[in-house]
Motif scaffolding. Sequence first.
Motif, PDB file in Angstrom:
ATOM      1  N   LYS A  57      64.263  16.791 151.823  1.00 30.12           N
ATOM      2  CA  LYS A  57      63.757  15.490 151.321  1.00 30.12           C
ATOM      3  C   LYS A  57      64.617  14.992 149.870  1.00 30.12           C
ATOM      4  CE  LYS A  57      60.455  14.729 154.161  1.00 30.12           C
ATOM      5  NZ  LYS A  57      60.732  14.324 155.322  1.00 30.12           N
ATOM      6  N   ALA A  58      64.804  13.781 149.769  1.00 32.65           N
ATOM      7  CA  ALA A  58      65.636  13.423 148.600  1.00 32.65           C
ATOM      8  C   ALA A  58      65.049  13.765 147.288  1.00 32.65           C
ATOM      9  CB  ALA A  58      66.093  11.889 148.869  1.00 32.65           C
ATOM     10  N   CYS A  59      65.258  14.147 146.190  1.00 32.51           N
ATOM     11  CA  CYS A  59      64.803  14.239 144.822  1.00 32.51           C
ATOM     12  C   CYS A  59      64.568  13.055 144.389  1.00 32.51           C
ATOM     13  CB  CYS A  59      65.951  15.021 144.095  1.00 32.51           C
ATOM     14  SG  CYS A  59      65.415  15.102 142.385  1.00 32.51           S
ATOM     15  N   ASP A  60      63.273  13.107 143.509  1.00 32.59           N
ATOM     16  CA  ASP A  60      62.408  11.881 143.225  1.00 32.59           C
ATOM     17  C   ASP A  60      63.015  11.774 141.628  1.00 32.59           C
ATOM     18  OD1 ASP A  60      60.812  11.724 145.115  1.00 32.59           O
ATOM     19  OD2 ASP A  60      59.298  13.106 144.380  1.00 32.59           O
ATOM     20  N   VAL A  61      63.900  12.688 141.262  1.00 33.38           N
ATOM     21  CA  VAL A  61      64.497  12.407 139.829  1.00 33.38           C
ATOM     22  C   VAL A  61      65.781  11.614 139.974  1.00 33.38           C
ATOM     23  CG1 VAL A  61      65.235  13.429 137.749  1.00 33.38           C
ATOM     24  CG2 VAL A  61      63.207  14.351 138.811  1.00 33.38           C
ATOM     25  N   CYS A  62      66.659  12.483 140.669  1.00 33.52           N
ATOM     26  CA  CYS A  62      68.273  11.697 140.656  1.00 33.52           C
ATOM     27  C   CYS A  62      68.302  10.601 141.581  1.00 33.52           C
ATOM     28  CB  CYS A  62      69.190  12.911 141.090  1.00 33.52           C
ATOM     29  SG  CYS A  62      68.934  13.875 142.499  1.00 33.52           S
ATOM     30  N   LYS A  63      67.392  10.678 142.778  1.00 39.29           N
ATOM     31  CA  LYS A  63      67.539   9.698 143.841  1.00 39.29           C
ATOM     32  C   LYS A  63      68.745   9.439 144.753  1.00 39.29           C
ATOM     33  CE  LYS A  63      63.985   6.753 141.551  1.00 39.29           C
ATOM     34  NZ  LYS A  63      63.244   7.960 140.924  1.00 39.29           N
ATOM     35  N   PRO A  64      69.161  10.550 145.268  1.00 36.83           N
ATOM     36  CA  PRO A  64      70.622  10.626 145.669  1.00 36.83           C
ATOM     37  C   PRO A  64      70.710   9.546 146.956  1.00 36.83           C
ATOM     38  CG  PRO A  64      69.092  12.466 146.615  1.00 36.83           C
ATOM     39  CD  PRO A  64      68.560  11.998 145.563  1.00 36.83           C
ATOM     40  N   ASN A  65      69.576   8.933 147.423  1.00 34.87           N
ATOM     41  CA  ASN A  65      69.682   8.093 148.383  1.00 34.87           C
ATOM     42  C   ASN A  65      70.327   6.697 147.871  1.00 34.87           C
ATOM     43  OD1 ASN A  65      69.022   9.842 150.437  1.00 34.87           O
ATOM     44  ND2 ASN A  65      66.728   9.080 150.481  1.00 34.87           N
ATOM     45  N   GLU A  66      70.047   6.430 146.646  1.00 39.02           N
ATOM     46  CA  GLU A  66      70.617   5.241 146.035  1.00 39.02           C
ATOM     47  C   GLU A  66      72.001   5.626 145.476  1.00 39.02           C
ATOM     48  OE1 GLU A  66      67.496   4.125 143.327  1.00 39.02           O
ATOM     49  OE2 GLU A  66      65.904   4.225 144.837  1.00 39.02           O
ATOM     50  N   LEU A  67      72.743   6.606 145.644  1.00 34.84           N
ATOM     51  CA  LEU A  67      73.733   6.828 145.088  1.00 34.84           C
ATOM     52  C   LEU A  67      74.971   5.909 145.435  1.00 34.84           C
ATOM     53  CD1 LEU A  67      74.963   9.456 143.524  1.00 34.84           C
ATOM     54  CD2 LEU A  67      75.656  10.323 145.906  1.00 34.84           C
ATOM     55  N   GLY A  68      75.087   5.364 146.599  1.00 39.48           N
ATOM     56  CA  GLY A  68      75.796   4.263 146.957  1.00 39.48           C
ATOM     57  C   GLY A  68      75.899   2.842 146.247  1.00 39.48           C
ATOM     58  N   LYS A  69      74.681   2.964 145.633  1.00 40.91           N
ATOM     59  CA  LYS A  69      74.362   1.548 144.756  1.00 40.91           C
ATOM     60  C   LYS A  69      75.074   1.827 143.545  1.00 40.91           C
ATOM     61  CE  LYS A  69      70.331   0.808 147.264  1.00 40.91           C
ATOM     62  NZ  LYS A  69      68.723   0.737 147.250  1.00 40.91           N
ATOM     63  N   ALA A  70      75.445   2.936 142.887  1.00 36.05           N
ATOM     64  CA  ALA A  70      75.697   2.837 141.577  1.00 36.05           C
ATOM     65  C   ALA A  70      77.241   3.651 141.525  1.00 36.05           C
ATOM     66  CB  ALA A  70      74.849   3.955 140.704  1.00 36.05           C
ATOM     67  N   ALA A  71      78.103   3.246 140.580  1.00 37.39           N
ATOM     68  CA  ALA A  71      79.713   3.678 140.665  1.00 37.39           C
ATOM     69  C   ALA A  71      79.633   5.095 139.994  1.00 37.39           C
ATOM     70  CB  ALA A  71      80.438   2.665 140.079  1.00 37.39           C
ATOM     71  N   LEU A  72      79.829   5.912 140.702  1.00 36.52           N
ATOM     72  CA  LEU A  72      79.864   7.381 139.858  1.00 36.52           C
ATOM     73  C   LEU A  72      81.296   7.449 139.204  1.00 36.52           C
ATOM     74  CD1 LEU A  72      78.206   9.655 142.571  1.00 36.52           C
ATOM     75  CD2 LEU A  72      77.250   8.814 140.555  1.00 36.52           C
ATOM     76  N   LYS A  73      81.235   8.146 138.016  1.00 36.88           N
ATOM     77  CA  LYS A  73      82.350   8.483 137.491  1.00 36.88           C
ATOM     78  C   LYS A  73      82.257   9.994 136.906  1.00 36.88           C
ATOM     79  CE  LYS A  73      83.494   3.830 136.412  1.00 36.88           C
ATOM     80  NZ  LYS A  73      84.334   2.986 135.681  1.00 36.88           N
ATOM     81  N   GLN A  74      83.325  10.630 136.645  1.00 35.87           N
ATOM     82  CA  GLN A  74      83.433  11.811 136.064  1.00 35.87           C
ATOM     83  C   GLN A  74      82.969  11.742 134.773  1.00 35.87           C
ATOM     84  OE1 GLN A  74      87.343  13.861 136.110  1.00 35.87           O
ATOM     85  NE2 GLN A  74      86.482  15.543 135.035  1.00 35.87           N
ATOM     86  N   CYS A  75      82.105  12.868 134.346  1.00 39.06           N
ATOM     87  CA  CYS A  75      81.426  12.957 133.033  1.00 39.06           C
ATOM     88  C   CYS A  75      82.499  13.111 131.940  1.00 39.06           C
ATOM     89  CB  CYS A  75      80.451  14.148 132.881  1.00 39.06           C
ATOM     90  SG  CYS A  75      79.849  14.503 131.247  1.00 39.06           S
ATOM     91  N   GLU A  76      82.350  12.344 130.846  1.00 34.23           N
ATOM     92  CA  GLU A  76      83.343  12.383 129.791  1.00 34.23           C
ATOM     93  C   GLU A  76      83.058  13.483 128.708  1.00 34.23           C
ATOM     94  OE1 GLU A  76      83.523   8.522 128.115  1.00 34.23           O
ATOM     95  OE2 GLU A  76      84.392   7.799 129.854  1.00 34.23           O
ATOM     96  N   GLY A  77      81.927  14.384 128.850  1.00 36.83           N
ATOM     97  CA  GLY A  77      81.684  15.462 128.165  1.00 36.83           C
ATOM     98  C   GLY A  77      82.476  16.597 128.430  1.00 36.83           C
ATOM     99  N   LYS A  78      82.793  17.549 127.359  1.00 36.56           N
ATOM    100  CA  LYS A  78      83.427  18.503 127.240  1.00 36.56           C
ATOM    101  C   LYS A  78      82.720  19.837 127.416  1.00 36.56           C
ATOM    102  CE  LYS A  78      87.266  16.747 125.705  1.00 36.56           C
ATOM    103  NZ  LYS A  78      88.720  16.588 126.537  1.00 36.56           N
ATOM    104  N   LYS A  80      82.144  24.146 127.056  1.00 37.75           N
ATOM    105  CA  LYS A  80      82.385  25.187 126.038  1.00 37.75           C
ATOM    106  C   LYS A  80      83.757  25.572 125.578  1.00 37.75           C
ATOM    107  CE  LYS A  80      77.695  27.024 125.930  1.00 37.75           C
ATOM    108  NZ  LYS A  80      76.716  28.198 125.955  1.00 37.75           N
ATOM    109  N   GLU A  81      84.353  25.596 126.861  1.00 36.36           N
ATOM    110  CA  GLU A  81      85.868  25.972 126.902  1.00 36.36           C
ATOM    111  C   GLU A  81      86.816  25.043 126.345  1.00 36.36           C
ATOM    112  OE1 GLU A  81      83.915  26.440 129.587  1.00 36.36           O
ATOM    113  OE2 GLU A  81      83.453  28.506 129.120  1.00 36.36           O
ATOM    114  N   GLY A  82      86.171  23.593 126.198  1.00 38.57           N
ATOM    115  CA  GLY A  82      86.950  22.473 125.828  1.00 38.57           C
ATOM    116  C   GLY A  82      87.631  21.744 126.926  1.00 38.57           C
ATOM    117  N   VAL A  83      87.225  21.933 128.175  1.00 34.51           N
ATOM    118  CA  VAL A  83      87.763  21.381 129.218  1.00 34.51           C
ATOM    119  C   VAL A  83      86.729  20.249 129.615  1.00 34.51           C
ATOM    120  CG1 VAL A  83      88.823  21.822 131.518  1.00 34.51           C
ATOM    121  CG2 VAL A  83      88.170  23.539 130.069  1.00 34.51           C
TER     122      VAL A  83
END
Length: 103
Positions: A57-78, A80-83
């Motif tokens: 079943k789909a997770c109630d926290v992240c709601k992966p079934n609604e993924l197509g409704k939001a534009a995903l982008k790569q996290c801008e965080g770094k 520990k290695e600085g990558v």
Amino acid sequence: MKKLLMSVLLVFGFVLAAQAQTVYSSAKGEKYHTADCRLSGDAEGINIDKAKKAGKKACDVCKPNELGKAALKQCEGKTKEGVRCKRMTASKGKKCYQHQTAK
């Protein structure tokens, strides 16, 4: 006729994209998650159709079934290695749950 053909191709493209969605689930887990869900743990990528066929079943926290409704982008965080973090996120802060600052 040209508009009809373009409309059909567009709808077909959305259907293919939805079927190709990768979600994350562990072998023993009962739910599937998005890549940046804090509950995904050591889950591995799996096609959403395979996850559903496996009875997950789909997770109630992240709601992966609604993924197509939001534009995903790569996290801008770094890391520990600085990558740059490789997780994907739809948050307005442009950072996954691990890199969001506590409020």
